[in-house]
Every structure is written in C-alpha cells, then in structure tokens.
Design a protein around this motif. Sequence first.
Motif: not given
Lengths: 452, 283
Positions: A191, A259, A270, A375, A377, A382, A386, A389, B205, B208-210, B212, B217-218
């Motif tokens: 990061e 976003n 970011y 930022q 990273n 990751v 996902w 999840c 979940g 965390a995606i948002w 990220h 960072t999630y």
Amino acid sequence: MSIKKKSIGEHVFDFFASVRLSLILLAGVAAVSILGTLIPQGEEPEVYAQYLGPRLFDVFESLGFFDMYHAPWFLFILLLLALNLIGCSLKRFPKTMGILKAPIRLDEGVFKKEEFHYQIKLDAPLERVKTFLTDVVAKHYPNRPAQDDSPEKLMLYGEKGGLSRLGPYIIHTSVLLIFLGAFIGTRWGFEGRLTLSEGERSGVIRLKQTDMPKELGFSVKCDKFSVSFYENGMPKEYRTDLTVIEGGRVVEKAAIRVNDPFTYKGVTFYQSNYGTMGDNITLGVRPAAGGEEKIVKLDSHLETPIPGVGLVKLANFYPNLMKMGPAVKLAVAAGAEEPEAVVLFQKAPDFDKRRQGKSILTLKSFTERYYTGLQVNSDPGVWLVWLGCGIMVAGFLITFYVSHRRIYVLAQSQPDGTIITFSGRVNRNKLAFKRELDRLCQTVQANLQKAE
Amino acid sequence: MASSYILSAVTFAYLICATLYLFSLVFKKSFLALLATVITWITLGGHTLGIILRWVESYQLGFGHAPFSNLYESLVFFAWTITLVYLLVERKTGHRAMGVFVIPISFLTLAYASFSPDISSKIVPLIPALKSNWLIAHVITCFLGYAGFATSCGLSLMFLLRMNHAEIGPQDGFWGRLIPLSQTLEELIYQTILIGFLFLTIGIGTGAIWAHTAWGTYWSWDPKETWSLITWLIYAFILHGRMARGWSGKTMAILSLVGFMAVLFTYLGDKYLAPGLHSYGAK
Ligand code: HEM
C-alpha cells in the motif's frame, strides 16, 4: 467392544478438532475486537502515554495493545481458528460421506425407526398403484433410488438434497479462502501513496507503513486534476486524468474518480485527496544592509542555490495562510547549519526582516496548481477474498435452505385394497418436511382414489 | 416534499396499528387483530411509496441517489424492514398478537427519525465517496440482517416471558393467545437468526467491496466495521453452540438478546467510539 485408550496424538487432534475450541476462539476474537474498539488503535505514542501514564503505557505497549489486530498473539488466535477448522473438517468429513453413501436397507424395520410416519388406505389393489407410486417417488426424491418389488408388497426409497450436508464444509472452506487471500495480500501486496501535481510524472511511490520509496516499473503522469461542486457547495466529483508511460511510450490513458479506480499491471490507483501547490515561484532577494533586489526563480522540487542565502528548498505552499493570503514555507540551509524554516507572505513584503538574516527574502509571484493524492495499492490476494465471500454465501444457502430428505414408501397388498406407509427423515427444517410429506400423501390419495 | 408528508402520515399510522393490536388483545376481539394486520400491510405499502417518492424527488432535485445515505434515511428503511419481517413471520405463524411487541418499534424508529432535532430529513447530494451501487447493496443487506436479528430478539423476549407460563395451551388465557408455543418460538428464533446471519454476511461482503473500490482496502478495522464483525462472531458462536452442543431454547434466547445488543451497538454505537469512515455525515 473394549474402550481403547487414546494416544497423546489423538488427544491433541481431538482438541484441535473440537467445537469447544472453536467456541472459545470465536468468543476470543470477538473479545479482542471489542477491546480494540475501546482502545483507539494506531494513535501516536504520546497520546497513549498521556492517558495511561508511563507504567501502564509500557505494559500496553509490550502487549501490542496499540495495534492489536496486527499483534503476533492476535494472528496466533486466527491461526488456531484456521487449524481448528481444518481439524474439525478432517475429523467429520468421513462420517458425513458415510451418511451420504450408506447402503440403503429396504425392510420393514426402517419404518419403526424413522421420525415421520403416515399411513393411507386405498381400495385399489397393489398392482394398480405400483407405477404411480414409483413415478411419484422418482419425481420428488430422484436421488439414489432403490426398490424392492414383490407380488404382495412394494418398497421404495428415494432422497434429495444430500448436498445440504456438505454445506458446512463449503462455508468452512470459504473462511479458509478468505484467510488465505488476506495472508497473500499482506505478504506480497503493498500500500502506498503518490502525490503528483498537474503535469508531473513519477514512477516511484512511498509505502504507507515504512515511508520507503518503491519503484513501480512504469511511470504515471498526471495530465489534469479537477474537482466539481454541487450548487450548495458540497463536492460532487474529484477526478484525475492519468497517462501511463512504460519504456518511454505512452501505453494507456485513464480517468480516476472516487469509487472508480484504475488498475495497470496489478497496481491499482485510487483517488484519495487533493490540494493546491505553488509552481513557478519567484523570490526577491536583497541584502539586509541595503542594495538592489534580485529576482530568483525557485525550483519547486529541487534545492536552489541562492547567492548570499544558501540552499533553498520549497517546504510547503499555502493558498491562504492565517487569513493573510498566499504564503510559502522554505527550508533555508546556509553552510553546514541545520536548515532554517522561513515563511514568506506575498502580501507582506517586509515580513522576512524579522528574521534578521543577511538577506531579506520576499515572495514575488507564483502560479497555483492542483496536485492529486493517489493511493497506490497492489493486492494479489483480493480475488481469493471475493471468491471466499461468494462461496460462503452459496454455502449458507445450501446449508440453511436445502435439506437432506430421505423417504421410504411401503405399499402392502390387503384383501380389500392397499395400505401405503410413508416414512421419512430429514436433517433440518423438520416442520417444512412434515408439510411436504402431508402434501405427498394427499396427492397420492387423491390421484389413486380418482383412478378407480 | 410529498415524501415527507407521506412518511409523517405513515409514522402516525403505525401508532394506530400498534393501538389496534393492543385493543385486540385487551378486548379479546379477533376482528380487531385482523383489522390491525390489514392496516399494517397498507401502512407498509405507504411506507414503501414514501421511500420510492423520496428516491424520485432526489432525481428531480438534480442529484438523484438511492434513499439510503444518511441517518434519517437509514432509520426510515430500518423501520420498513422491521415491519416487513414481522408481517412475514405473522403470516407464517398466524399469531397476530405478536404485533403488540413489534409495531411500536417501527413507530418509535420513525418517530425518532422525524422528530429528533439531531437528525435532518433534508435530501442532500452525495459526496463522491458515497456514490456507489455497492454501497446501496451494502445498506439494504445490512438492514435486512439487522431486521432478522431484531425479530429474533423480539421472539426471544417472548420465549423468556412464556417460560413461566409453559403449561398454557395455544388457545387459552392471555399468554396463550399472545405468544406461540415455546417449541414454535425456538424454531422461529433459529430461523430468524439464520436470515440475519445470511444478510449480515452479504452486508459485510458488499461493504468490503465498496471500501475496496473507494479506498483500496477491503478491511481496515474501523470501529463500525469491527462491531459488525463482533456481531457476526456472536451469532456464529450461537449457531455452533446450538448445533454441536445442543444448547436449550433458553440459552439461545438469552444469547440472541446479547447478539442484538451488539447489532444496536454496530448501528448506533459509533457515536461513542473513535470516529471512523462510517460516521454518518462526518466524512
Ligand atoms: C468464522 C468461522 C466459522 C463460520 C462462519 C462457521 C459457520 C458455520 C455454519 C453457518 C454452520 C451451520 C450451522 C447450522 O447448521 O446451524 C456450521 C456448522 C459447523 N461448524 Fe462452523 N463455522 C466457523 C468456524 C468453525 C470452526 C472453527 C469449527 C471447528 C470445530 C466449526 C465446526 C462446525 C461444525 C462441526 C459444524 C456442523 C457440521 C455438521 O452439521 O455436519 N466451525 N459452521
């Protein structure tokens, strides 16, 4: 059967595979997390010292209480949880497979054992109900069909939803995937931050944890930064237009918004913050003893030697410092001495007199320019998070909303018709299964009665 | 704004519904209970309309966004999910009287949102960080999760009340009519925890995606995030205890109350903790 004495190895394994340990660990992680929200994490040491006093501070510090979630003992708890999950699954998996693969015994004994029983009596003779019954069971309980057909009785078996028993394994695997993804991310990812003024180009970022520089292997140039506002003055959008340059060639252009990040070769940029900085700064220098003023251009990134003053570097630029308008802060190093901080206000040309140096500096002119804070990273783990999840949610649906339903049907020939006995077993959602069996009986009864 | 008028009317209507549920019990008239149910469904319809209108109005103001972005909107939505989940449970069990416990919560939540001086009901544009479809999914699923846990908390309270009146059958007496059988309650507590757990998982979940996409960072252990994890762990703890160690209905009911405290703290407690990314309005 004799009771075998367990070896130490088996004891250890049983402990690691026990739900008791997992209850302790789940509660433990929860307790630590609560503590972590009560003690603010990641503050400056002085803040803690002021609150705690020196003795408590030392104790807390050595226990890692100021960065708990990264303390070795917390990671150790998580490791135990992972081992616990693996052990538990290894221990139970054979049993579960045993249930799913158990040979099907078709004899009247099973009807005494099962939890649900239904009996209906029909006038139709056995021969007439056989095909319908077989079809109904095959349709609703299609898996692992079995039957035992003889002139005076018919026995059928069918099941569905066996997957439900694998649900907890799916969930537990997903937890491990998330752990693995997080581990890979912290071990091999990074990061960092990158600040670029408009027109500036760089291939080196600063790592967040250590503040060390890191080469990206390519460079990015900020073409433009823009910010737009709503009518009421709230910010609407921050946007950086970026060009990626690799090997001296422009390879890609991208716009980054909050976003809406941008990824190149596994490195993601970011939009994080922004500000304005001074550029094309010119200073006026005149001897304190009196004399002519000279105009000097200050490089905004490098140290600029100014005769009679020393090495001057721009330390900070303020669009409006202390409500006195634009100002700069300079680091002035004369000879071997420590650099001295010098503040110049554009609107107060004589301000530097107070320093009583050999020369008096003034801020003549500058252009104001946006810089963008990105930022930067890289997280190679990751996608596993996902994936974990997604699998976890699928696992919940399978575990909670599918159930392993097994049904036995016995149709016995009677002098005046047929008696059909249904019986079944389910691993969860008993009420729903009961209703399902009810309906099945009604369907069978309605159809076979009608057929007469 | 039409949506504000509708939502005020809905607040008032919930008070009427709650009163009807109470009267049906006091006067032992089942038609009053039926009336209460019907009016509650209608009120929920109005509530839905109010939320949709607010959505539409934000577009008419020129900065459209889904109405899940500040404390006011989240409270309005929370009350909506509570009513919805309750009505579904009522349909499934046929126990209308439980509305006495639940509908006042919907009323109080809406009343707090409308009348608390700290909470503004103005529709304002979104700051850039909040402009995300993942955020919408995050808020909706989190609140469905909260509603599942809220219902299981209500059912747990009933279970504990009922324990002292276990001998009373479903038809007789005040408690019998008010509260389903312990067995049924136990099953319902478990089922609603499952709903809550499923949606909280999806909520964490999508959150965390948002995070990220917005910050890279999630998971950053911000207090609200951490409390959602604590809540999640408590319910995972309850599920495992029930399944593997066969905890009784009473233990489940008590732990479900504890779990709901954690839910409330997750939702509102950040005022008392260090400010984080989630503090409404701050960032
Ligand atoms: C964060 C971690 C965990 C999560 C989210 C999780 C989740 C779940 C869920 C949702 C179930 C189904 C519960 C039910 O049917 O009511 C389950 C079952 C189970 N879990 Fe976990 N679990 C976790 C950790 C563990 C650990 C560490 C163990 C270690 C012993 C464990 C052992 C079990 C067992 C034995 C079952 C029952 C399996 C069966 O019915 O065949 N779990 N888990």
